[in-house]
Write a protein that holds these residues in place. Sequence first.
Motif, PDB file in Angstrom:
ATOM      1  N   VAL A 209       4.699  -3.329   7.423  1.00 33.36           N
ATOM      2  CA  VAL A 209       4.974  -3.574   6.009  1.00 33.36           C
ATOM      3  C   VAL A 209       3.709  -3.390   5.181  1.00 33.36           C
ATOM      4  O   VAL A 209       2.628  -3.869   5.542  1.00 33.36           O
ATOM      5  CB  VAL A 209       5.499  -5.013   5.803  1.00 33.36           C
ATOM      6  CG1 VAL A 209       5.508  -5.382   4.322  1.00 33.36           C
ATOM      7  CG2 VAL A 209       6.892  -5.168   6.400  1.00 33.36           C
ATOM      8  N   THR A 210       3.857  -2.676   4.072  1.00 37.92           N
ATOM      9  CA  THR A 210       2.865  -2.685   2.998  1.00 37.92           C
ATOM     10  C   THR A 210       3.575  -3.173   1.754  1.00 37.92           C
ATOM     11  O   THR A 210       4.788  -2.980   1.607  1.00 37.92           O
ATOM     12  CB  THR A 210       2.255  -1.284   2.772  1.00 37.92           C
ATOM     13  OG1 THR A 210       1.327  -1.350   1.677  1.00 37.92           O
ATOM     14  CG2 THR A 210       3.310  -0.249   2.457  1.00 37.92           C
ATOM     15  N   VAL A 211       2.854  -3.826   0.858  1.00 36.76           N
ATOM     16  CA  VAL A 211       3.472  -4.398  -0.344  1.00 36.76           C
ATOM     17  C   VAL A 211       2.630  -4.050  -1.566  1.00 36.76           C
ATOM     18  O   VAL A 211       1.414  -4.260  -1.565  1.00 36.76           O
ATOM     19  CB  VAL A 211       3.605  -5.933  -0.225  1.00 36.76           C
ATOM     20  CG1 VAL A 211       4.105  -6.535  -1.543  1.00 36.76           C
ATOM     21  CG2 VAL A 211       4.542  -6.311   0.920  1.00 36.76           C
ATOM     22  N   HIS A 212       3.279  -3.507  -2.598  1.00 36.84           N
ATOM     23  CA  HIS A 212       2.595  -3.346  -3.873  1.00 36.84           C
ATOM     24  C   HIS A 212       2.180  -4.738  -4.383  1.00 36.84           C
ATOM     25  O   HIS A 212       3.036  -5.608  -4.587  1.00 36.84           O
ATOM     26  CB  HIS A 212       3.525  -2.708  -4.907  1.00 36.84           C
ATOM     27  CG  HIS A 212       3.600  -1.220  -4.839  1.00 36.84           C
ATOM     28  ND1 HIS A 212       4.254  -0.551  -3.834  1.00 36.84           N
ATOM     29  CD2 HIS A 212       3.088  -0.263  -5.668  1.00 36.84           C
ATOM     30  CE1 HIS A 212       4.163   0.757  -4.044  1.00 36.84           C
ATOM     31  NE2 HIS A 212       3.460   0.961  -5.154  1.00 36.84           N
ATOM     32  N   ALA A 213       0.904  -4.928  -4.592  1.00 36.39           N
ATOM     33  CA  ALA A 213       0.413  -6.224  -5.071  1.00 36.39           C
ATOM     34  C   ALA A 213      -0.988  -6.038  -5.641  1.00 36.39           C
ATOM     35  O   ALA A 213      -1.735  -5.166  -5.200  1.00 36.39           O
ATOM     36  CB  ALA A 213       0.389  -7.247  -3.937  1.00 36.39           C
ATOM     37  N   ALA A 225       2.340 -11.460  -1.197  1.00 40.76           N
ATOM     38  CA  ALA A 225       2.442 -10.297  -0.317  1.00 40.76           C
ATOM     39  C   ALA A 225       1.958 -10.633   1.091  1.00 40.76           C
ATOM     40  O   ALA A 225       2.554 -10.205   2.083  1.00 40.76           O
ATOM     41  CB  ALA A 225       1.636  -9.137  -0.893  1.00 40.76           C
ATOM     42  N   LEU A 226       0.893 -11.414   1.167  1.00 34.70           N
ATOM     43  CA  LEU A 226       0.318 -11.755   2.466  1.00 34.70           C
ATOM     44  C   LEU A 226       1.140 -12.809   3.203  1.00 34.70           C
ATOM     45  O   LEU A 226       1.358 -12.710   4.415  1.00 34.70           O
ATOM     46  CB  LEU A 226      -1.119 -12.265   2.274  1.00 34.70           C
ATOM     47  CG  LEU A 226      -2.120 -11.259   1.702  1.00 34.70           C
ATOM     48  CD1 LEU A 226      -3.426 -11.948   1.358  1.00 34.70           C
ATOM     49  CD2 LEU A 226      -2.363 -10.122   2.686  1.00 34.70           C
ATOM     50  N   ILE A 227       1.600 -13.818   2.469  1.00 36.37           N
ATOM     51  CA  ILE A 227       2.292 -14.936   3.106  1.00 36.37           C
ATOM     52  C   ILE A 227       3.774 -14.638   3.291  1.00 36.37           C
ATOM     53  O   ILE A 227       4.318 -14.780   4.396  1.00 36.37           O
ATOM     54  CB  ILE A 227       2.095 -16.222   2.279  1.00 36.37           C
ATOM     55  CG1 ILE A 227       0.613 -16.625   2.290  1.00 36.37           C
ATOM     56  CG2 ILE A 227       2.962 -17.346   2.829  1.00 36.37           C
ATOM     57  CD1 ILE A 227       0.284 -17.802   1.396  1.00 36.37           C
ATOM     58  N   ARG A 233      -0.942  -4.066   4.752  1.00 38.66           N
ATOM     59  CA  ARG A 233      -1.766  -3.380   3.760  1.00 38.66           C
ATOM     60  C   ARG A 233      -1.325  -3.850   2.385  1.00 38.66           C
ATOM     61  O   ARG A 233      -0.193  -4.318   2.216  1.00 38.66           O
ATOM     62  CB  ARG A 233      -1.587  -1.851   3.841  1.00 38.66           C
ATOM     63  CG  ARG A 233      -1.881  -1.251   5.197  1.00 38.66           C
ATOM     64  CD  ARG A 233      -2.019   0.259   5.176  1.00 38.66           C
ATOM     65  NE  ARG A 233      -1.035   1.000   4.419  1.00 38.66           N
ATOM     66  CZ  ARG A 233      -0.265   1.977   4.923  1.00 38.66           C
ATOM     67  NH1 ARG A 233      -0.348   2.289   6.210  1.00 38.66           N
ATOM     68  NH2 ARG A 233       0.579   2.644   4.155  1.00 38.66           N
ATOM     69  N   LEU A 234      -2.211  -3.695   1.404  1.00 34.45           N
ATOM     70  CA  LEU A 234      -1.888  -4.041   0.027  1.00 34.45           C
ATOM     71  C   LEU A 234      -1.836  -2.772  -0.806  1.00 34.45           C
ATOM     72  O   LEU A 234      -2.816  -2.023  -0.885  1.00 34.45           O
ATOM     73  CB  LEU A 234      -2.943  -4.993  -0.550  1.00 34.45           C
ATOM     74  CG  LEU A 234      -2.998  -6.387   0.091  1.00 34.45           C
ATOM     75  CD1 LEU A 234      -4.187  -7.162  -0.469  1.00 34.45           C
ATOM     76  CD2 LEU A 234      -1.698  -7.156  -0.154  1.00 34.45           C
ATOM     77  N   GLY A 235      -0.661  -2.522  -1.418  1.00 29.45           N
ATOM     78  CA  GLY A 235      -0.508  -1.376  -2.290  1.00 29.45           C
ATOM     79  C   GLY A 235      -1.308  -1.570  -3.559  1.00 29.45           C
ATOM     80  O   GLY A 235      -0.955  -2.401  -4.390  1.00 29.45           O
ATOM     81  N   HIS A 236      -2.390  -0.846  -3.707  1.00 29.16           N
ATOM     82  CA  HIS A 236      -3.390  -0.974  -4.765  1.00 29.16           C
ATOM     83  C   HIS A 236      -4.319  -2.138  -4.424  1.00 29.16           C
ATOM     84  O   HIS A 236      -5.415  -1.929  -3.958  1.00 29.16           O
ATOM     85  CB  HIS A 236      -2.758  -1.117  -6.155  1.00 29.16           C
ATOM     86  CG  HIS A 236      -1.902   0.045  -6.530  1.00 29.16           C
ATOM     87  ND1 HIS A 236      -2.425   1.278  -6.815  1.00 29.16           N
ATOM     88  CD2 HIS A 236      -0.550   0.157  -6.635  1.00 29.16           C
ATOM     89  CE1 HIS A 236      -1.437   2.123  -7.096  1.00 29.16           C
ATOM     90  NE2 HIS A 236      -0.296   1.470  -6.972  1.00 29.16           N
ATOM     91  N   GLY A 237      -3.891  -3.364  -4.713  1.00 25.92           N
ATOM     92  CA  GLY A 237      -4.697  -4.524  -4.315  1.00 25.92           C
ATOM     93  C   GLY A 237      -5.984  -4.704  -5.085  1.00 25.92           C
ATOM     94  O   GLY A 237      -6.785  -5.591  -4.747  1.00 25.92           O
ATOM     95  N   ALA A 346      -8.584   4.811   6.248  1.00 28.98           N
ATOM     96  CA  ALA A 346      -7.167   5.169   6.140  1.00 28.98           C
ATOM     97  C   ALA A 346      -6.571   5.460   7.507  1.00 28.98           C
ATOM     98  O   ALA A 346      -5.420   5.090   7.788  1.00 28.98           O
ATOM     99  CB  ALA A 346      -6.998   6.370   5.213  1.00 28.98           C
ATOM    100  N   ALA A 347      -7.330   6.118   8.365  1.00 29.51           N
ATOM    101  CA  ALA A 347      -6.843   6.404   9.715  1.00 29.51           C
ATOM    102  C   ALA A 347      -6.554   5.112  10.466  1.00 29.51           C
ATOM    103  O   ALA A 347      -5.528   4.977  11.142  1.00 29.51           O
ATOM    104  CB  ALA A 347      -7.855   7.255  10.473  1.00 29.51           C
ATOM    105  N   ALA A 348      -7.459   4.146  10.341  1.00 27.69           N
ATOM    106  CA  ALA A 348      -7.280   2.863  11.021  1.00 27.69           C
ATOM    107  C   ALA A 348      -6.086   2.099  10.464  1.00 27.69           C
ATOM    108  O   ALA A 348      -5.482   1.282  11.161  1.00 27.69           O
ATOM    109  CB  ALA A 348      -8.550   2.022  10.888  1.00 27.69           C
ATOM    110  N   ALA A 349      -5.736   2.368   9.191  1.00 26.73           N
ATOM    111  CA  ALA A 349      -4.658   1.629   8.528  1.00 26.73           C
ATOM    112  C   ALA A 349      -3.297   2.286   8.664  1.00 26.73           C
ATOM    113  O   ALA A 349      -2.290   1.701   8.281  1.00 26.73           O
ATOM    114  CB  ALA A 349      -4.994   1.472   7.043  1.00 26.73           C
TER     115      ALA A 349
END
Length: 376
Positions: A209-213, A225-227, A233-237, A346-349
């Motif tokens: 899961v990634t979340v725009h936050a 988004a985290l909890i 991952r955080l979309g933008h963040g 990015a590769a690691a993510a």
Amino acid sequence: MTTTEEFLLPGGIDLRQLPKISLHDHLDGGLRPQTILELADAHGVDVPAGTSSELAQWFLDQCNAGNLPDYLKTFDLTIAVMQTREGLARVAREFVQDLAEDGVIYGEIRWAPEQHLQQGLSLDETVEAVQEGIEQGIDDVSREGFDIQIGQLITAMRHADRGLEIAELAVRHRENGVVGFDIAGAEKGFPASKHRAAFDYLQSEFFPVTVHAGEADGLDSIKSALIDGRALRLGHGVRIAEDIHTVRSDDENQYVSLGPIAQWVRDREIPLETSPSSNLQTGAVEAWGEDLIDHPIDLLYQLGFRVTVNVDNRTMSGTTLTRELGLLSDAFGYDLDDLETFQLNAAAAAFLPIEDREELSEAIEEGFEDAQNSLS
């Protein structure tokens, strides 16, 4: 449009030729203007411009309002021409071609199937159509000698009430090109907690899961988004920088302390999917200024956050990943090593098995080493 010369590093290295990874790239935000015109004509969709260049400029003008809601209105047009199997497949195919042209070797394409049902397609049929286009695009570029991997990120609209249904759709297609789940759309007032049932289900299925936050809302959005979202991952963040506080400064240095959320995100290397040009357009970084040099990306990078660089929406920002890296290099003096770090982050993510991520890292290192050797 930006010229090729603007993409050159000192020594003549062409940024476009460097291997790159794109993690935050919206399908409905990356259509070719000419394709929009042709699909609109075929399906009777009104278009605010008569030529591809005029339409490209219209998107830029509309998206420079400085807030996310106005920015998002431009998607009414792109989504309108993506309501058939043929339209979805064509857009996805060209999207892959454009990624390859930009030097991207791995891309995750995010999009919301629930927005593409107006002409009778089912949710599953939309995913199948996009995957068909992706595979056609991969075949196209492979014939040109370019290897690229693509995964779908299935997105639920955070203001709607279909999160669990879309999560189930994503898992259902995990063997058909779907690599992860996202929620997107108007962020403020629609925290990840509203889709807790979807995230509980995804967690039970061990689905990434990634979340725009941290784009149109602040620390509470990131915390949810985290909890609630268990975001990997955080979309933008970028608004995680609101949790970074200046302790003191002198002529040469600024000393800061991290609040608990920023500390958590940095220490656990939760990737930030920053999109510099888009972040300026939507006002995500207006607390720090209006120009790229004011963007907190450099602060986050210098403090050791796992920063990645992305385009968000190529059409709306008139950009490419090459251009974003070039703009950052000009603004902050980043060299080849810095740009390589962003790609390795990015590769690691990437939402891939670790063996595949390691192969991506090796490809990045080899490509950048070749570029470095060309300077010798």
